[in-house]
Enzyme design. Structure first.
Site, mmCIF file in Angstrom:
data_model
loop_
_atom_site.group_PDB
_atom_site.id
_atom_site.type_symbol
_atom_site.label_atom_id
_atom_site.label_comp_id
_atom_site.label_asym_id
_atom_site.label_seq_id
_atom_site.Cartn_x
_atom_site.Cartn_y
_atom_site.Cartn_z
ATOM 1 N N ASP A 82 0.853 -1.190 0.000
ATOM 2 C CA ASP A 82 0.000 0.000 0.000
ATOM 3 C C ASP A 82 0.891 1.243 0.000
ATOM 4 O O ASP A 82 2.116 1.140 0.093
ATOM 5 C CB ASP A 82 -0.910 -0.054 1.233
ATOM 6 C CG ASP A 82 -2.115 0.872 1.148
ATOM 7 O OD1 ASP A 82 -2.480 1.270 0.028
ATOM 8 O OD2 ASP A 82 -2.692 1.176 2.206
ATOM 9 N N GLY A 181 -8.859 7.042 7.507
ATOM 10 C CA GLY A 181 -9.240 7.184 8.906
ATOM 11 C C GLY A 181 -10.752 7.243 9.068
ATOM 12 O O GLY A 181 -11.509 6.985 8.129
ATOM 13 N N ASN A 230 -10.188 -0.361 -0.022
ATOM 14 C CA ASN A 230 -9.242 -0.511 1.080
ATOM 15 C C ASN A 230 -9.914 -0.330 2.439
ATOM 16 O O ASN A 230 -10.654 0.636 2.648
ATOM 17 C CB ASN A 230 -8.136 0.532 0.964
ATOM 18 C CG ASN A 230 -7.197 0.277 -0.195
ATOM 19 O OD1 ASN A 230 -7.466 -0.540 -1.071
ATOM 20 N ND2 ASN A 230 -6.083 0.983 -0.208
ATOM 21 N N ILE A 231 -9.593 -1.241 3.342
ATOM 22 C CA ILE A 231 -10.052 -1.159 4.732
ATOM 23 C C ILE A 231 -8.829 -1.311 5.630
ATOM 24 O O ILE A 231 -8.172 -2.355 5.635
ATOM 25 C CB ILE A 231 -11.082 -2.260 5.055
ATOM 26 C CG1 ILE A 231 -12.305 -2.189 4.131
ATOM 27 C CG2 ILE A 231 -11.498 -2.171 6.528
ATOM 28 C CD1 ILE A 231 -13.150 -0.947 4.294
ATOM 29 N N SER A 232 -8.535 -0.274 6.403
ATOM 30 C CA SER A 232 -7.385 -0.321 7.305
ATOM 31 C C SER A 232 -7.765 0.101 8.724
ATOM 32 O O SER A 232 -7.588 -0.650 9.679
ATOM 33 C CB SER A 232 -6.260 0.571 6.776
ATOM 34 O OG SER A 232 -5.181 0.610 7.681
#
Length: 292
Positions: A82, A181, A230-232
């Site tokens: 990433d 976020g 995307n998942i963070s």
């Protein structure tokens, strides 16, 4: 099965109106949970790494985790780098076993961004791996990178076409109103811009800042060409909170494996939910059949 290149996988997702879930791994337990969730849903999955995570563990350790989890799995698994600004790190990832790499030079003017991205294009071709690049600045906090709302720049579709035409990307990251976020207030996602960029570039879009978006937003973005989401941040919170919740519920239980298993289960449930939400269910074997 061996790790797969991200390029044909995202093309399949774009052509078949689904998105591949991409999660930023934390440790071996989260890798196992990602792959197991994908297996249970017969879906592809992208295991992502930040530069910070690589610095903490090492290239070799992370590759060994993902290969171990994927080697006996019947579903397609990608190991993707990433947001990265360090070309030396990008090349080492490609050398070590990543099957997709990302250059994030979005903070620079268009021509400088393109020049740096072309250097990474050469690396991707040398090692036969997928590539993602970014144009426009996505607001919010991604690891140690901070972009204030005032500094965010939405991606222009005409610039996007020039950029993608020059690079032949596996995935194109762009600024369309999402943020890294947690969101403070309702995000204003520019769906017309997503559609215009995808119509101009014909390149699978990587939608960054997936944590906190509504199901309706995901569906609209996927329908307009977003093929990687995307998942963070969501994972980070579940990873920590599940550990805390188990200890609070059973404060006298100091058996580490039971605590780790509770964390694994919570993370796997999170992964399963997003994979299914993005339409990935039963796309794993379909993709592999198309590749034969």
């Amino acid at each position: 099965m061996p790790l797969v290149n991200m390029k044909p996988l995202l093309r399949d997702a774009m052509d078949n109106n689904y998105a591949v879930a991409a999660f930023n791994l934390v440790d071996y337990g989260t890798v196992k949970a990602m792959v197991k969730a994908a297996e249970e849903l017969n879906a592809p999955v992208i295991c992502q790494t930040s530069s910070k995570t690589i610095d903490y563990w090492s290239h070799e350790e992370i590759v060994s985790w993902v290969r171990t989890a994927a080697e006996n799995s019947p579903v397609p698994v990608v190991l993707h780098l990433d947001h990265c600004k360090d070309i030396a790190m990008i090349e080492k990832c490609a050398q070590t076993g990543w099957t997709s790499i990302m250059i994030d030079a979005s903070e620079f003017p268009f021509e400088e961004n393109l020049e740096m991205s072309k250097r990474v294009r050469d690396i991707a071709e040398k090692y036969n791996v997928g590539m993602e690049a970014e144009l426009g600045q996505i607001m919010g906090v991604e690891d140690d990178m901070v972009v204030d709302e005032a500094d965010s720049v939405l991606t222009d579709p005409e610039d996007a076409k020039k950029f993608c035409d020059a690079l032949d990307l596996s995935a194109f990251a762009c600024a369309v109103g999402t943020a890294h976020g947690f969101y403070h207030g309702e995000p204003v996602v520019d769906f017309d811009r997503i559609a215009a960029i995808n119509a101009a570039t014909k390149t699978p879009m990587a939608l960054h800042g997936g944590t906190g978006l509504s199901d309706e937003t995901f569906a609209k973005a996927i329908a307009r060409g977003s093929a990687k989401i995307n998942i963070s941040t969501n994972l980070k919170h579940v990873f920590v909170q599940s550990f805390v919740d188990y200890h609070n519920a059973k404060p006298k239980d100091f058996e580490p494996l039971r605590l780790i298993d509770a964390q694994y289960t919570a993370c796997k449930d999170l992964f399963s939910g997003f994979i299914e939400k993005f339409g990935g269910k039963d796309r794993g074997s379909a993709f592999l059949s198309n590749m034969k």
